[in-house]
Design an enzyme around this catalytic site. Structure first.
Site, PDB file in Angstrom:
ATOM      1  CG  ASP A 100      -1.329   3.317   6.111  1.00  0.00           C
ATOM      2  OD1 ASP A 100      -2.233   3.736   5.368  1.00  0.00           O
ATOM      3  OD2 ASP A 100      -0.638   4.068   6.831  1.00  0.00           O
TER       4      ASP A 100
ATOM      5  CG  ASP B 167      -1.836   1.212   1.243  1.00  0.00           C
ATOM      6  OD1 ASP B 167      -2.555   1.431   0.257  1.00  0.00           O
ATOM      7  OD2 ASP B 167      -1.804   1.959   2.246  1.00  0.00           O
TER       8      ASP B 167
ATOM      9  CD  GLU C  41      -5.402   1.475  -4.346  1.00  0.00           C
ATOM     10  OE1 GLU C  41      -6.558   1.919  -4.431  1.00  0.00           O
ATOM     11  OE2 GLU C  41      -4.662   1.676  -3.366  1.00  0.00           O
TER      12      GLU C  41
END
Length: 419
Positions: A345, A179, A263
């Site tokens: 996170d 992340d 992502e």
């Protein structure tokens, strides 16, 4: 397999003059043919291809004799690159081709006839140029691109075929979710947090002084040109520090993991937030993901991207409960179903890893068993494969299914932080 090695060049004064002449000829030819294509389209409604304009180079050499001083294949490559630029524009991979300026980065491309000697690069019509070849180049050289940056440093990007086959991707091994954020640059699913180096902040004062000195100089003067080079050197220092950090971190992650899930961020859209644009611009998320991708592919490992609308932060990785709203200032929250306390996170990184494994297992039937060998139980893989899809509205936004309760906002940090 194709590989690229970028080396530093140290041309002498005469070679610098020859390279400057080659840069100018290729730049002039690019602008000439781009203008010709634009005018032809306005008059006839039809465009010209790179191969069509390449046929006019002999006639241009008769009209402009100084074009003959540049290696002919460099001029031909300009036409082919212009054709590729238009194809990328029509297929919506790039913007419309622009005219090139004599200020800024300069480049030429040699499609062949470049040889490598002991710490030397032999270029047609240039000669033997001193170079620092820090890596072994074995195989057939495809193309060599010579560039000069604003700091007047010369580099050569050597593309060559090493004769080896590309390794097959294997899912067996450790899977990791990453992340990306601003408070910490990267947070992994195993709980590791890598601090953001904040390189721009370290050099911002020096950059401000150099830019102020540049603004005071008279335009067109030699002193202004000297001040411009000083500003360029500071920017180059920032770029080198950023690339060094990204290369080392990406190499460490690729060496330790077999499946890497990140992502798919829309960095250009995120830059529209003027409060965070400066911070987002200096972190280099796009460059980091690019490094992870090509390094993983070269090692036979898997790089997987998850859709940016996937609610990684708002979903509990234990019971898959999804909250309705989770503002950026809430860094810790508690699931109302299983009462698990989450670091925002780390929870997002775990969900990204699980979603990446779900995508891989749903694509091929036999990869689920292989993933089980990498430390993930078959029951967990079954739960990941059955993860429900995110419901969306007609406008492409995620539709909330539950409401965030007061108890889930137990741990907060001051507003303004982002991760």
């Amino acid at each position: 397999m194709l590989r690229v090695v970028k080396v530093r060049l140290y041309p002498d004064a005469q070679q610098q003059q020859s390279l400057a002449r080659a840069f100018g000829s290729c730049r002039w030819l690019w602008n000439y043919f781009l203008n010709l294509m634009n005018e032809t389209y306005k008059e006839t409604g039809k465009g010209l291809s790179g191969y069509e304009v390449k046929k006019t180079i002999p006639q241009l050499k008769k009209e402009h004799e100084w074009l003959s001083l540049t290696y002919s294949q460099c001029l031909q490559q300009v036409c082919l690159n212009l054709g590729v630029a238009f194809n990328n524009f029509f297929e919506k991979r790039a913007r419309y081709p622009k005219f090139k300026s004599r200020h800024g980065k300069q480049s030429i491309q040699y499609p062949q006839n470049v040889k490598i000697a002991d710490n030397q690069l032999i270029l047609p019509k240039i000669g033997k140029v001193s170079a620092i070849i820090h890596r072994e180049i074995e195989g057939k050289i495809k193309t060599v691109t010579i560039t000069k940056n604003c700091s007047e440093q010369y580099f050569a990007a050597i593309l060559f075929e090493d004769g080896k086959k590309k390794p097959e991707s294997i899912v067996e091994g450790k899977a990791i979710g990453i992340d990306l954020g601003l408070t910490h640059f990267a947070i992994t699913s195993d709980g590791s947090k890598f601090d953001h180096p904040r390189i721009l902040n370290k050099h911002e004062k020096n950059l401000k002084i150099k830019q102020q000195q540049l603004s005071r100089k008279q335009k067109g003067s030699n002193n202004r040109n000297k001040a411009r080079k000083k500003v360029a050197r500071v920017h180059r220092k920032i770029t080198n520090c950023r690339e060094d950090f990204l290369h080392k971190l990406s190499r460490r992650i690729v060496n330790e993991s077999q499946v890497i899930v990140v992502e798919n961020l829309h960095v250009k859209g995120m830059m529209q937030n003027h409060c965070l644009a400066k911070s987002i611009q200096q972190v280099g998320w796009g460059m980091f993901c690019t490094m992870l991708k090509y390094k993983a592919e070269n090692e036979g490992k898997i790089y997987q991207e998850v859709d940016r609308f996937f609610p990684s932060s708002k979903t509990c990785h234990v019971c898959l409960n999804q909250v309705g709203s989770l503002p950026l200032d809430i860094r810790f929250w508690t699931c109302e179903k299983c009462q698990t306390k989450h670091d925002r996170d780390i929870n997002a990184a775990i969900n990204l890893r699980d979603e990446g494994l779900r995508i891989l297992t749903s694509g091929t039937g036999d990869k689920a068993m292989k993933c089980g060998l990498g430390g993930f139980p078959h029951e967990q893989l079954h739960q990941e494969a059955c993860r429900p899809e995110v419901s969306r509205s007609n406008r492409g936004r995620k539709k909330s299914t539950t409401v965030l309760s007061v108890g889930q906002e137990a741990h907060t940090v001051p507003s303004g932080q982002c991760g």
